[in-house]
Design an enzyme around this catalytic site. Structure first.
Site, short mmCIF file in Angstrom:
data_model
loop_
_atom_site.label_atom_id
_atom_site.label_comp_id
_atom_site.label_asym_id
_atom_site.label_seq_id
_atom_site.Cartn_x
_atom_site.Cartn_y
_atom_site.Cartn_z
N TYR A 149 27.26 -108.36 -40.13
CA TYR A 149 28.62 -108.82 -40.41
C TYR A 149 29.55 -108.40 -39.27
CZ TYR A 149 33.22 -108.73 -42.79
OH TYR A 149 34.53 -108.89 -43.13
N LYS A 153 31.98 -110.60 -36.73
CA LYS A 153 33.42 -110.39 -36.60
C LYS A 153 33.79 -109.97 -35.17
CE LYS A 153 35.14 -111.36 -40.72
NZ LYS A 153 36.05 -112.52 -40.87
#
Lengths: 244, 457
Positions: A149, A153
């Site tokens: 994740y 990002k």
């Protein structure tokens, strides 16, 4: 001055709070969601609560080929676009299941970046517009507990940074917002540190203020800038041994 | 999002066992907590579970919103679904709070048809408890104003219910304590008001007869409520102040130099945690009551008060339930039929005054004819008393309960933490019908709160 907001990721709690802040200021709202039926309750809320003019469109952030035609099909080019798309995924699963990992990376990085890139072209041609990407403090440094994740990002943050740099003289604002912990359905039922945890409405206000000319890179709760600066400053030989 | 390992693993269905209680902080019980994230995902969340109850704002005083096993938080169902300014008709999800509704619509000239004593309740909770307000004698309960609702029945199907569609299910869901299904959304009409001010007239009642006469005189008033000095005895037994209220017109507000739609000041006072239970004792409460009575008696007359002071005076004091210390408190709210009410009420007040532990927050109101089912109101008078949760209180309340049901009265389930099955069954003749419906719906054992288990609902 009120204009038209395009909100991508309209079923997210943060996204809804952003739309509500703009609706309160009298903006027209275009909601884009993969599943418009699920976003309908958010659209209804904006109309009932703020008497907003709201449109609801289908857009799948993974269907990158469809973006250009989709943008051409909009009734008008919006004044501001906010991308609130995000998928936390499951780090453990991502470590052994490349398909899941790829989905998380595509949803957090590829889709949002490519879409905002195309919108940036149109904004630059017009000579105005604001682009807000909701990224994450998780992208500031990869950590063992959520680096898939976080990598997505981080990519998104870097893309926004480059876009901002390139368009600085074109009249187009590019803003990166890093919410930190937020009380949403993504975090419901978890014990979060109160000082570090914001309400969705705080993110809404931060996005609105930044897009109107506030900062370029915004930590919703100021303390996060400090927290992440400390995390970023830890020397790698030490960092790699930490349980983060 | 900075995801920690816990954060990465936990989805919206994150489970945890927590100790829960109602607003009175008595009784407490462990329950699994689930959080609904949208009306559409609730059927999946609840599938196969037993002993479940929905919990809105947790403002029921006792154990009504504590699940037998599982408690489902509905706070995320907070979207408004539609508003028609021509009719005032609002459709909203069940987790929307009354505070949110008032804040959103009062500046646009609309106010809810019925409001309870706090604005920090949810729409779903107001329907499940069929709350009443200071206008029950004229408007009935909140349920009387609900035009339709969507109910997730135990079979996992959301059903539209109204007076035309599934009428029996609709009727028993009003006041049904969440035991017929989980309310997902509801439609009701707000009413137009010219301002957020109430023209309040205060009258003094020197004893209980004067008090009841004053409340009867208010039959034509829009709102009426009395504060009662529940420590006064002898000739002063039942003395208090009666507050009549009417919505103030726009011109009256402007003439008085008031903003027609006042917004309550921020910075609410908060009662700190950890207060000992003796903060409220006979001496302090007697002194407070005497002062309050004399001040009201001296002020008399009438004046403009803002909506929040008239309807929700205690909302200005956050966490006031901590006033009773860690053991918590119970609110005893009964209704007794009009005929013979004076004798029953004076007997109750006398015993309460003798015990001397009641708080200053004692309220007496007229109620009009009720809504049927398990809805609380019946034509009569309702008395609400706050008492510390202890053995002496429980012994006294058992006695009071007997006199209430002997007079044909009943106790309010939204406040209840301790009444007996016998009292409950005697007070609610519709119970067998309610149980039949639960059986037909397959709700028995599936939808169950600590309250429903305790009372055999």
């Amino acid at each position: 001055m009120a204009g038209t907001l395009l909100l991508v990721g309209a079923t997210s709690d943060i996204g809804h709070a952003v739309a509500a802040r703009y609706a309160q200021a009298g903006w027209r709202i275009l909601l884009a969601a993969r599943d418009p039926e699920r976003a309908q309750r958010n659209a209804d809320d904006l109309v009932a609560r703020h008497r907003a003019e709201v449109g609801l469109l289908r857009l799948d952030i993974l269907e990158t080929d469809s973006f250009a035609a989709w943008l051409d099909g909009l009734p008008a080019l919006p004044d501001t676009v906010v991308c609130a798309v995000g998928e936390l995924g499951d780090q453990g699963r991502a470590e052994v299941d490349p398909t899941h990992a790829e989905g998380v990376m595509r949803t957090n990085f590829l889709g949002p970046s490519l879409l905002l890139g195309l919108i940036a072209e149109r904004f630059a041609a017009r000579g105005s517009g604001a682009i807000v990407g909701i990224s994450s403090v998780a992208g500031d440094r990869g950590r063992g507990s959520n680096y898939v994740y976080g990598a997505g990002k981080a990519g998104f943050t870097a893309f926004l940074s480059g876009l901002r740099n390139r368009l600085a003289k074109s009249g187009v604002r590019v803003v990166t917002v890093k919410p930190g912990f937020v009380r949403t359905r993504m975090t419901r039922g978890l014990r979060l540190p109160p000082l570090l945890t914001g309400e969705p409405s705080e993110v809404g206000q931060a996005v609105y203020a930044a897009a109107q000319g506030g900062g370029d890179v915004v930590y919703v709760r100021k303390i996060w800038r400090l927290v992440m600066a400390v995390i970023a400053a830890i020397p790698e030989p030490v960092f790699k041994r930490l349980n983060l | 999002m900075l995801a920690t390992p816990a954060l990465a693993e936990a989805g919206p269905e994150a489970q945890s066992l927590r100790t829960l209680s109602g607003w009175g902080r008595y009784p407490r019980a462990a329950s699994e907590i689930l959080a609904a994230d949208a009306p559409g995902t609730l059927p999946m969340l609840l599938r196969g579970r037993r002993g479940v109850i929905a919990r809105g704002a947790g403002r029921a005083y006792g154990d009504a919103a504590v699940g037998q096993r599982t408690t489902v938080l509905t706070g995320a169902l907070d979207r408004l679904r539609g508003f028609d300014p021509a009719t005032g008709r609002l459709r909203a999800e069940a987790g929307v709070t009354l505070a949110d509704i008032v804040r959103t619509f009062l500046p646009r000239g609309f106010f809810p048809p019925v409001v309870p004593g706090t604005q920090f309740v949810t729409l779903g909770g107001m329907i499940a408890s069929d709350v009443h307000g200071k206008n029950h004698h004229r408007e009935g309960g909140f349920g009387a104003h609900v035009e339709a609702l969507t109910l997730l029945t135990p079979d996992g199907v959301p059903r539209r219910c109204s007076r035309d569609q599934n009428p029996d299910l609709f009727a028993l869901t009003l006041g049904g304590m969440g035991l017929t299904g989980t309310i997902l959304d509801a439609t009701f009409r707000l009413r137009p008001v010219e301002s957020g001010w109430i023209c309040q007239q205060t009258r003094v009642a020197a004893d209980l007869s004067a008090m009841l006469r004053a409340l009867e005189e208010d039959d034509a008033a829009t709102y009426s409520v009395a504060w009662i000095d529940c420590l006064a005895r002898g000739a002063s037994l039942g003395r208090g102040l009666v507050y009549r209220g009417e919505h103030a017109g726009r011109q009256a507000c402007l003439a008085a130099g008031r903003d027609p739609f006042p917004i309550p000041a921020h910075g609410r006072l908060t009662v700190p945690p950890g207060l000992p239970a003796w903060t409220l004792n006979r001496a302090s409460v007697t002194a407070f009551n005497a002062l309050y009575f004399r001040r009201g008696a001296a002020a008399g007359a009438s004046g403009l008060v803002p909506w929040h002071s008239y309807f929700f005076p205690l909302d200005g004091l956050a966490a006031w339930n901590r006033l009773y210390g860690a053991r918590g408190f119970v609110q005893h709210q009964c209704v007794v039929p009009r005929r013979g009410a004076e004798a029953v009420l004076s007997g109750m007040l006398d015993r309460v005054a003798r015990l001397g532990t009641a708080s200053p927050l004692a309220v007496l109101k007229r109620l009009g004819p009720g809504g049927g089912g398990l809805s609380f109101p019946i034509d009569g008078y309702t008395l609400a008393l706050d008492l510390p949760a202890n053995a002496a209180t429980f012994a006294l309340l058992d006695e009071l309960d007997r006199s209430v049901v002997a007079a044909g009265g009943r106790l309010y389930l939204a406040k209840d933490a301790r009444q007996s099955r016998e009292t409950f069954e005697a007070g609610y003749p519709a119970l067998p019908t309610f149980r039949d419906l639960r059986r037909q719906l397959g709700a028995e054992g599936v939808l169950a709160s600590r309250l429903s288990v305790r009372l055999g609902m």
